[in-house]
Write a protein that holds these residues in place. Sequence first.
Motif, short mmCIF file in Angstrom:
data_model
loop_
_atom_site.label_atom_id
_atom_site.label_comp_id
_atom_site.label_asym_id
_atom_site.label_seq_id
_atom_site.Cartn_x
_atom_site.Cartn_y
_atom_site.Cartn_z
N ALA A 133 0.83 -1.21 0.00
CA ALA A 133 0.00 0.00 0.00
C ALA A 133 0.87 1.26 0.00
O ALA A 133 0.60 2.21 -0.74
N ALA A 134 1.90 1.26 0.83
CA ALA A 134 2.79 2.43 0.90
C ALA A 134 3.51 2.67 -0.42
O ALA A 134 3.69 3.81 -0.85
N ALA A 135 3.90 1.60 -1.09
CA ALA A 135 4.57 1.73 -2.38
C ALA A 135 3.64 2.38 -3.41
O ALA A 135 4.05 3.26 -4.17
N CYS A 136 2.39 1.94 -3.42
CA CYS A 136 1.42 2.52 -4.36
C CYS A 136 1.20 4.01 -4.07
O CYS A 136 1.12 4.83 -4.99
N ILE A 137 1.10 4.35 -2.80
CA ILE A 137 0.86 5.74 -2.42
C ILE A 137 2.04 6.63 -2.80
O ILE A 137 1.88 7.65 -3.48
#
Length: 242
Positions: A133-137
Amino acid sequence: MNHTEATTAHHRYAVYFAPSPGSLGWLAGSHWLGRCAALLQPLQQLTIEGVTAEDLHRLTAAPRRYGWHATLKAPFALAPGTDWITLHQAVQAVAHKLQPFVLPPLHVERIDNFLALVPAPSHPANAAVHEAAAACITQLQSLAAPLGDAELARRRSAGLTPRQDALLQRWGYPFVLEEFRFHLSITGDLRQVDSQTQALVLDAAQEFFADLPTLKFNSLALFAEPTPGADFVLLDHLEMGA
């Protein structure tokens, strides 16, 4: 990938976790919601004793519009000068850097005023979920258009903490990074129906999803909202890992 869908400019895009279309995990959630976002067609919903078909349809309307998913990067418009191909390549690059894994067991839980499937809280695989999720954000934000004043006001009307407001301004969504909670929504606002109906839907959901097979988190799903307010459609699954 559907060629026609892929080459058409859409109003907004989103990056989700979603089981592969045709898999048991996809079919279960899509039938519960009453719509397949891959085939773009309505599906027969569960019959719940004591709950009218109209009440269940109304309760599932909000998540049905978005399709069966868990949000990784919430819907966003493309930044000026950014096109679909650039976005697709960027999501593919993020996916290639992430290693596939198996999701923790999921169970139905009430979050505020809606029901969702959530992972077992202390499972070690949750770290991989948060990493994805953090990578996508963080890695896709440069492709997103800044939020307009109306959207900022709409988000703030829900009552955000100072930290959530700062995340909203920086990343376009308040529930990211340390505020992120992985979940697959199975209802909208429960307060649309009486407490007895809420209880019956909760019981039915727990029974329905109890046999859900273990889900593999092995791709990033790219969804799109073709026009403002339209149902979201699944455009592509980008496989994780090299």
